[in-house]
Every structure is written in structure tokens, then in C-alpha cells.
Enzyme design. Structure first.
Site, PDB file in Angstrom:
ATOM      1  N   ASN A   7       0.878  -1.179   0.000  1.00  6.79           N
ATOM      2  CA  ASN A   7       0.000   0.000   0.000  1.00  6.79           C
ATOM      3  C   ASN A   7       0.909   1.221   0.000  1.00  6.79           C
ATOM      4  O   ASN A   7       1.408   1.644   1.040  1.00  6.79           O
ATOM      5  CB  ASN A   7      -0.893  -0.041   1.243  1.00  6.79           C
ATOM      6  N   ARG A  85      -2.805  -2.076  -3.167  1.00 10.14           N
ATOM      7  CA  ARG A  85      -3.992  -1.277  -2.910  1.00 10.14           C
ATOM      8  C   ARG A  85      -3.958  -0.103  -3.881  1.00 10.14           C
ATOM      9  O   ARG A  85      -2.964   0.623  -3.961  1.00 10.14           O
ATOM     10  CB  ARG A  85      -3.975  -0.747  -1.489  1.00 10.14           C
ATOM     11  N   HIS A 174     -13.084   2.716   0.779  1.00 13.07           N
ATOM     12  CA  HIS A 174     -13.021   1.669   1.809  1.00 13.07           C
ATOM     13  C   HIS A 174     -13.697   0.376   1.328  1.00 13.07           C
ATOM     14  O   HIS A 174     -14.123  -0.447   2.130  1.00 13.07           O
ATOM     15  CB  HIS A 174     -13.730   2.093   3.116  1.00 13.07           C
ATOM     16  N   ARG A 235     -11.669  15.215   8.605  1.00 15.66           N
ATOM     17  CA  ARG A 235     -12.536  15.629   7.497  1.00 15.66           C
ATOM     18  C   ARG A 235     -13.934  15.949   8.020  1.00 15.66           C
ATOM     19  O   ARG A 235     -14.442  15.249   8.909  1.00 15.66           O
ATOM     20  CB  ARG A 235     -12.650  14.516   6.454  1.00 15.66           C
ATOM     21  N   GLU A 380      -7.976  -5.487   5.639  1.00 17.67           N
ATOM     22  CA  GLU A 380      -7.881  -5.175   4.213  1.00 17.67           C
ATOM     23  C   GLU A 380      -6.717  -5.918   3.563  1.00 17.67           C
ATOM     24  O   GLU A 380      -6.806  -6.343   2.413  1.00 17.67           O
ATOM     25  CB  GLU A 380      -7.742  -3.667   4.016  1.00 17.67           C
TER      26      GLU A 380
END
Ligand code: ADP
Length: 395
Positions: A7, A85, A174, A235, A380
């Protein structure tokens, strides 16, 4: 057979070597602060953490060091594949793909949609291909799982031409996590593979929820970018877009600065004024800090509203799934959210809620009650390794 999961971000590269058939993780780690004098390679083997400095290393030096480490550990030979990823696959990918030159060209076409993430993802792919010649490379896209959304869910009510001309639509993110936990939740909640209605809540630094019906995503809270949806660490989630022009004019600053603040100085950090970290916010709230309490309350309120909204595409709710650092550990967030959703029939079992922390999975609602709320730790990396093994095995 092992898979290397990579990733690659703008200043870090996370990696793991996983055997997808046994789920064993042989090594995991991160090369971080890349491009700075503090760059380092940190890894964990058999529960032991180790670290070494890589001063000044960029992505190339870091990945060379990772491959060197894998050689030292005897893990570099017989790799079944490398699973990458990839953050933004636009509308081009509805599943994981072998990274052929044609596929790579499409990933490049998605750069305008993911300008921060796709370029470092592509650097990782290029370097892994060079450093591990002959090993199949597979791309696993954050957006792919949500490509099953119907037009009513992915189309924004804006001038219709923007979709074709500029790619303006909901993509969602996601996806690898939502897909993994939705699948695991079937076992935890005892639901049938062919007929289930689940809301998954991935609550980490970034947060998003998805409506999953019979294994397919029908809607999700994140949109064109990961800024939309529920409140997050830094965020804002969804806000009136007119805020951007209003504050830019008031500050006499360009709109991108305000957008930057919505991404980096909002959410838990913006409201509490303390931290983007839920643990810090919870602790301060418990100690009577009014803005930390407000940040916590907004987080749970907005989340409960979003979860209830996602029951619309599902038509019913069988299970609500909590995952991510907050979802897997914050008993307070889970209690507040489930409490606000009591009208759906969700009934918390406080003892079970207290028990499902630190990687444990299981129900947190009363036995026999429907819908259920369950905790499922996300993984993940394992999902990427499983996809990679399947695709590389087919090649
Ligand atoms: P990322 O999205 O970067 O992978 P994580 O999934 O690790 O992040 O989630 C990080 C978030 O999880 C942080 O807000 C952190 O405070 C929160 N978290 C971790 N442990 C706890 C805990 N025991 N209680 C509350 N929040 C927690």
C-alpha cells in the site's frame, strides 16, 4: 503460498507478507516519512517489532529495503503475487485485476479523480514490477466494491453532462474493508449468503458506511472523493458546499485553502480543537471538555443518521457492522449510535459491548433481538492477499 501486499502512499509504503490459505501474516511493516532525513523501515515478525533508519530514502530506496528484508527472512522466493492497494479506480474497475499494461493505462486515466493517491500507488506498482520480475502484480481498488450501486445512488443531482465530461458521480471508498467485514458478518450474525441486508460502518481516521444487500454494495456515504459523508478525524464529511465560497471570500483566500481545511482541520479535530484521535476526544469529553463532548455527540449523531438513511436502499436491516479503529474499540461510540437507532429495533447488550474490543468479533446486541449489531475487525491486507492469490492463480 505467500502474497506480498503493498500500500504505497505519498510518504509511506505499508507492506505485509500473508499466506491467504492459512491467513498467517509472516511479516508486516511500514517504510515511513519517506523523502525526509527521518525516514525509517519498521516491521514486525513473530510479534517482535524492529526498526532501522533509512535516512533520505524515497519510494525506490524504501522498496529496495523491503525486498531486501523479505530476502533476509526467506520470504522473497516463491511469492504467488504482489497485491497493490489502488485508491481510485473510477468507473473502470468493478473488481480486482491483474495489472497488465492496458489495466495500468486505465489506472493512470483515473489520476485526475485520485490525484493524491493514485500516483504513489502507481510508483509502488512500477517498483514492485522491477524489483520482483516475473511475479504477477494485481490491483485491488478501494472503489471497486461500490460499482454495483444503481444510478439513483451514484448520480449527483447536478448538471447531467458533468458525469461524462468530468467523472462527477459517487464512487465510494473503503470498498475492500466493507466487502471483507460484510462477508465476515454473515458468520458472526448467522445470516444467509443469498438474502441479507447489512449496513457496514468503517470507522477509522477516515469513516464511511455502506449498504450491502446480498453481498453487493447498494449505496455508500463517501462520494467523488473521501471527503463526503459522515464526520471523520480531520474531514468534515458532508457540509453545505456554499461554505467554501463563503469562507474563501471572508478570508480573502483561494477556495482550495478552504477545501484543504475541510479535509485536514475539520471533523473531530475541528470541533474539539484538541485532536483528530477519538481516544483523546472521548477522554476530554469524560473530563468535562465542552467542545470535545460536542465533537463526540456530532460524530455519533451524524453516523446514526447516515446508518438509518442506508436502510432505505436495503428495505430492511438484518445487521449493523462496526469496524475500523473506532468501530472495533470505542464502546462509547457504539453505545451512542445503537442507542439513537433503537427505533429500528436495535437493543444494546452493555456486557457484550464491553467485551468486543481489541480485535474481538461478536454481537453487541441482546441475544435473539433483530436487527443485530456486531463488531467485525477489518483486515484489508488479508482481503487483498486473497484476491491476489485468486487472480494470480488463474493467470
Ligand atoms: P486508519 O483509518 O488510519 O487505519 P484506524 O482504523 O486505526 O485508522 O482508526 C484510528 C482511530 O481509532 C483513531 O481515531 C483512534 O482514536 C481510534 N481508536 C483506537 N482505539 C480506540 C479506543 N480504545 N477507543 C476509542 N477510539 C479508539
Amino acid at each position: 503460498m505467500n502474497v506480498l501486499v503493498l500500500n504505497c502512499g505519498s510518504s509511506s509504503a505499508k507492506f505485509a507478507v500473508i499466506d491467504p490459505s492459512t491467513k498467517a501474516e509472516h511479516v508486516s511493516g511500514i517504510a515511513q516519512r519517506l523523502g525526509s532525513s527521518e525516514a525509517s523501515l519498521d516491521w514486525k515478525v513473530n510479534g517482535t517489532k524492529q526498526s532501522r533508519p533509512l535516512p533520505g530514502a524515497g519510494h525506490e530506496a524504501a522498496l529496495r529495503a523491503v525486498v531486501g528484508l523479505l530476502k533476509d527472512l526467506g520470504l522473497a522466493d516463491a511469492l504467488l503475487g504482489v497485491g497493490h492497494r489502488v485508491v481510485h479506480g473510477g468507473s473502470k474497475f468493478s473488481g480486482s485485476m491483474a495489472l497488465t499494461p492496458e489495466v495500468l493505462a486505465k489506472v493512470e486515466e483515473c489520476i485526475p479523480l485520485g490525484p493524491l493517491h493514485n500516483p504513489p500507488n502507481l510508483v509502488g506498482i512500477r517498483l514492485a514490477t522491477e524489483l520482483l520480475p516475473g511475479v504477477p502484480q494485481v490491483g485491488v481498488f478501494d472503489t471497486a466494491f461500490h460499482q454495483t450501486m444503481p444510478a439513483v445512488a451514484f448520480t449527483y443531482p447536478v448538471p447531467f453532462e458533468w458525469q461524462d465530461a468530468y467523472g462527477v458521480r459517487r464512487y465510494g471508498f473503503h470498498g475492500t474493508s466493507h466487502r471483507f467485514v460484510a462477508r465476515q458478518a454473515l458468520l458472526v450474525a448467522g445470516l444467509p449468503e443469498r438474502d441479507h441486508a447489512i449496513v457496514t460502518a468503517h470507522l477509522g481516521n477516515g469513516c464511511s458506511c455502506a449498504a450491502v444487500r446480498d453481498g453487493r454494495s447498494l449505496d455508500t456515504t463517501m462520494g467523488l472523493t473521501p471527503l463526503e459523508g459522515v464526520m471523520m478525524g480531520t474531514r468534515s464529511g458532508s457540509v453545505d458546499p456554499a461554505i467554501i465560497g463563503h469562507v474563501a471570500a471572508a478570508l480573502d483566500q483561494p477556495e482550495r485553502k478552504v477545501l484543504d481545511a475541510l479535509n485536514k482541520q475539520s471533523g473531530l479535530l475541528g470541533v474539539s480543537g484538541l485532536s483528530n484521535d477519538m481516544r483523546t476526544v472521548e477522554e476530554a469529553a469524560a473530563n468535562g471538555h465542552p467542545r470535545a463532548k460536542l465533537a463526540f455527540d456530532i460524530f455519533c449523531y451524524v453516523l446514526a443518521k447516515a446508518i438509518a438513511g442506508l436502510v432505505v436502499p436495503l428495505g430492511r436491516l438484518d445487521a449493523l457492522v462496526f469496524t475500523g479503529g473506532i468501530g472495533e474499540n470505542s464502546t462509547a461510540v457504539r453505545a451512542a449510535v445503537v442507542g439513537r437507532l433503537a427505533f429500528l429495533g436495535l437493543a444494546l447488550d452493555p456486557a457484550l459491548n464491553a467485551a468486543q474490543v481489541r480485535g474481538r468479533s461478536g454481537p453487541i446486541t441482546r441475544a435473539g433481538a433483530t436487527p443485530q449489531a456486531v463488531v467485525v475487525p477489518t483486515n484489508e491486507e488479508l482481503m487483498i492477499a486473497m484476491d491476489t492469490a485468486e487472480i494470480a492463480g488463474r493467470a
